[in-house]
Design a protein around this motif. Structure first.
Motif, PDB file in Angstrom:
ATOM      1  N   ASN A   1      79.490  -3.152  19.188  1.00  0.00           N
ATOM      2  CA  ASN A   1      79.017  -1.781  19.025  1.00  0.00           C
ATOM      3  C   ASN A   1      77.627  -1.656  19.626  1.00  0.00           C
ATOM      4  O   ASN A   1      76.814  -2.579  19.509  1.00  0.00           O
ATOM      5  N   THR A   2      77.352  -0.499  20.228  1.00  0.00           N
ATOM      6  CA  THR A   2      76.004  -0.222  20.725  1.00  0.00           C
ATOM      7  C   THR A   2      75.764   1.279  20.707  1.00  0.00           C
ATOM      8  O   THR A   2      76.702   2.070  20.577  1.00  0.00           O
ATOM      9  N   HIS A   3      74.515   1.655  20.823  1.00  0.00           N
ATOM     10  CA  HIS A   3      74.147   3.071  20.886  1.00  0.00           C
ATOM     11  C   HIS A   3      74.859   3.716  22.073  1.00  0.00           C
ATOM     12  O   HIS A   3      74.906   3.142  23.162  1.00  0.00           O
ATOM     13  N   GLU A   4      75.403   4.885  21.840  1.00  0.00           N
ATOM     14  CA  GLU A   4      76.126   5.608  22.895  1.00  0.00           C
ATOM     15  C   GLU A   4      75.301   5.720  24.176  1.00  0.00           C
ATOM     16  O   GLU A   4      75.830   5.635  25.284  1.00  0.00           O
ATOM     17  N   GLN A   5      73.994   5.898  24.054  1.00  0.00           N
ATOM     18  CA  GLN A   5      73.143   6.119  25.226  1.00  0.00           C
ATOM     19  C   GLN A   5      72.544   4.834  25.796  1.00  0.00           C
ATOM     20  O   GLN A   5      71.820   4.890  26.791  1.00  0.00           O
TER      21      GLN A   5
ATOM     22  N   GLY B   1      60.299 -11.188  21.156  1.00  0.00           N
ATOM     23  CA  GLY B   1      60.523  -9.785  20.820  1.00  0.00           C
ATOM     24  C   GLY B   1      59.363  -8.849  21.074  1.00  0.00           C
ATOM     25  O   GLY B   1      59.374  -7.717  20.591  1.00  0.00           O
ATOM     26  N   GLN B   2      58.369  -9.279  21.820  1.00  0.00           N
ATOM     27  CA  GLN B   2      57.155  -8.472  21.937  1.00  0.00           C
ATOM     28  C   GLN B   2      57.211  -7.316  22.932  1.00  0.00           C
ATOM     29  O   GLN B   2      56.337  -6.462  22.927  1.00  0.00           O
ATOM     30  N   ASP B   3      58.212  -7.234  23.778  1.00  0.00           N
ATOM     31  CA  ASP B   3      58.316  -6.091  24.685  1.00  0.00           C
ATOM     32  C   ASP B   3      58.957  -4.919  23.939  1.00  0.00           C
ATOM     33  O   ASP B   3      60.100  -5.017  23.491  1.00  0.00           O
ATOM     34  N   PRO B   4      58.253  -3.792  23.800  1.00  0.00           N
ATOM     35  CA  PRO B   4      58.789  -2.665  23.019  1.00  0.00           C
ATOM     36  C   PRO B   4      60.092  -2.098  23.572  1.00  0.00           C
ATOM     37  O   PRO B   4      60.863  -1.504  22.819  1.00  0.00           O
ATOM     38  N   GLN B   5      60.361  -2.269  24.859  1.00  0.00           N
ATOM     39  CA  GLN B   5      61.597  -1.734  25.441  1.00  0.00           C
ATOM     40  C   GLN B   5      62.839  -2.378  24.833  1.00  0.00           C
ATOM     41  O   GLN B   5      63.894  -1.747  24.799  1.00  0.00           O
ATOM     42  N   ILE B   6      62.713  -3.607  24.351  1.00  0.00           N
ATOM     43  CA  ILE B   6      63.847  -4.296  23.713  1.00  0.00           C
ATOM     44  C   ILE B   6      64.371  -3.467  22.537  1.00  0.00           C
ATOM     45  O   ILE B   6      65.561  -3.437  22.265  1.00  0.00           O
TER      46      ILE B   6
ATOM     47  N   VAL C   1      67.528   0.012  19.037  1.00  0.00           N
ATOM     48  CA  VAL C   1      67.845  -0.824  17.877  1.00  0.00           C
ATOM     49  C   VAL C   1      67.307  -0.172  16.605  1.00  0.00           C
ATOM     50  O   VAL C   1      66.300   0.542  16.633  1.00  0.00           O
ATOM     51  N   LEU C   2      67.983  -0.440  15.490  1.00  0.00           N
ATOM     52  CA  LEU C   2      67.627   0.199  14.224  1.00  0.00           C
ATOM     53  C   LEU C   2      66.217  -0.147  13.768  1.00  0.00           C
ATOM     54  O   LEU C   2      65.515   0.673  13.217  1.00  0.00           O
ATOM     55  N   MET C   3      65.781  -1.404  13.995  1.00  0.00           N
ATOM     56  CA  MET C   3      64.485  -1.830  13.471  1.00  0.00           C
ATOM     57  C   MET C   3      63.919  -2.952  14.328  1.00  0.00           C
ATOM     58  O   MET C   3      64.635  -3.889  14.678  1.00  0.00           O
ATOM     59  N   ASN C   4      62.623  -2.861  14.650  1.00  0.00           N
ATOM     60  CA  ASN C   4      61.948  -3.946  15.350  1.00  0.00           C
ATOM     61  C   ASN C   4      61.427  -4.936  14.312  1.00  0.00           C
ATOM     62  O   ASN C   4      60.350  -4.764  13.756  1.00  0.00           O
TER      63      ASN C   4
ATOM     64  N   ARG D   1      75.539   5.702  12.473  1.00  0.00           N
ATOM     65  CA  ARG D   1      74.435   4.980  11.847  1.00  0.00           C
ATOM     66  C   ARG D   1      73.232   5.896  11.682  1.00  0.00           C
ATOM     67  O   ARG D   1      72.840   6.576  12.628  1.00  0.00           O
ATOM     68  N   LEU D   2      72.646   5.876  10.500  1.00  0.00           N
ATOM     69  CA  LEU D   2      71.398   6.589  10.262  1.00  0.00           C
ATOM     70  C   LEU D   2      70.259   5.723  10.780  1.00  0.00           C
ATOM     71  O   LEU D   2      70.127   4.557  10.382  1.00  0.00           O
ATOM     72  N   LEU D   3      69.451   6.268  11.681  1.00  0.00           N
ATOM     73  CA  LEU D   3      68.349   5.517  12.277  1.00  0.00           C
ATOM     74  C   LEU D   3      67.069   5.698  11.478  1.00  0.00           C
ATOM     75  O   LEU D   3      66.952   6.614  10.657  1.00  0.00           O
TER      76      LEU D   3
END
Length: 191
Positions: free
Chosen positions: A133-137, A29-34, A38-41, A160-162
């Protein structure tokens, strides 16, 4: 209703997540682009990952099961996915909370993992509907879901509240039991 057993193809295993997978998950999980959509790293630090494992990944075994995605050759943890929001009454569930290490994206991993989850859901659990489900964008995720054969159902606005205080519009897809034999055949052709 969920049983904790390993599901596997010739290349990949979905293993019910344990403490033993956490270091591999942290590395994956270390690449920030992942984490862009997503709601939380939860792999940001080892302490956050431990907290996530105890308080989120273990939450309500009647409604969810969380898997480590493991490469069978290297035994490396490549990410995680889950079957969750089990609705026994309506025989449905959601597949998601998936992340795959950056170098394994657009490889065999997502196809094999989702094939195993769908097979388990439809053939062992007898479910009739699976939701994604996924983020619209998040076009990368939307494309991956569509490649599985899931049908786009629409956008749920302000779903969803981010963490940053904004709201996510959610793109929803589904696969139903009548579609599964055709989708299964198509996925097996890609395995």
């Amino acid at each position: 209703m969920f049983t904790k057993h390993i599901h596997q193809t010739n290349k990949l295993a979905l293993e019910p997540l344990t403490q033993n997978h956490l270091e591999g998950l942290y590395q994956a999980g270390q690449d920030p682009q992942i984490w862009r959509w997503v709601l939380m790293n939860y792999t940001q630090t080892r302490a956050i990952l431990d907290d996530w494992f105890i308080n989120t990944a273990q939450f309500n075994a009647e409604q969810q099961i969380v898997y480590a995605i493991v490469d069978k050759v290297s035994k490396q943890v490549l990410g995680t996915t889950r079957l969750f929001r089990l609705d026994k009454q309506n025989r449905s569930a959601e597949i998601g909370h998936t992340f795959i290490a950056k170098k394994w994206q657009r490889s065999f991993v997502n196809t094999h993992a989702k094939y195993l989850l769908l097979q388990y859901a439809f053939e062992e659990l007898g479910l009739v509907r699976i939701i994604f489900n996924t983020h619209e964008q998040n076009q990368k995720s939307r494309n991956a879901i569509a490649r599985l054969g899931a049908r786009f159902e629409g956008i749920s606005y302000k779903d969803r509240l981010l963490a940053d205080g904004s709201y996510r519009n959610t793109a929803q897809f589904s696969i139903i039991d009548e579609q599964w034999p055709t989708i299964k055949s198509q996925l097996e052709g890609k395995l």
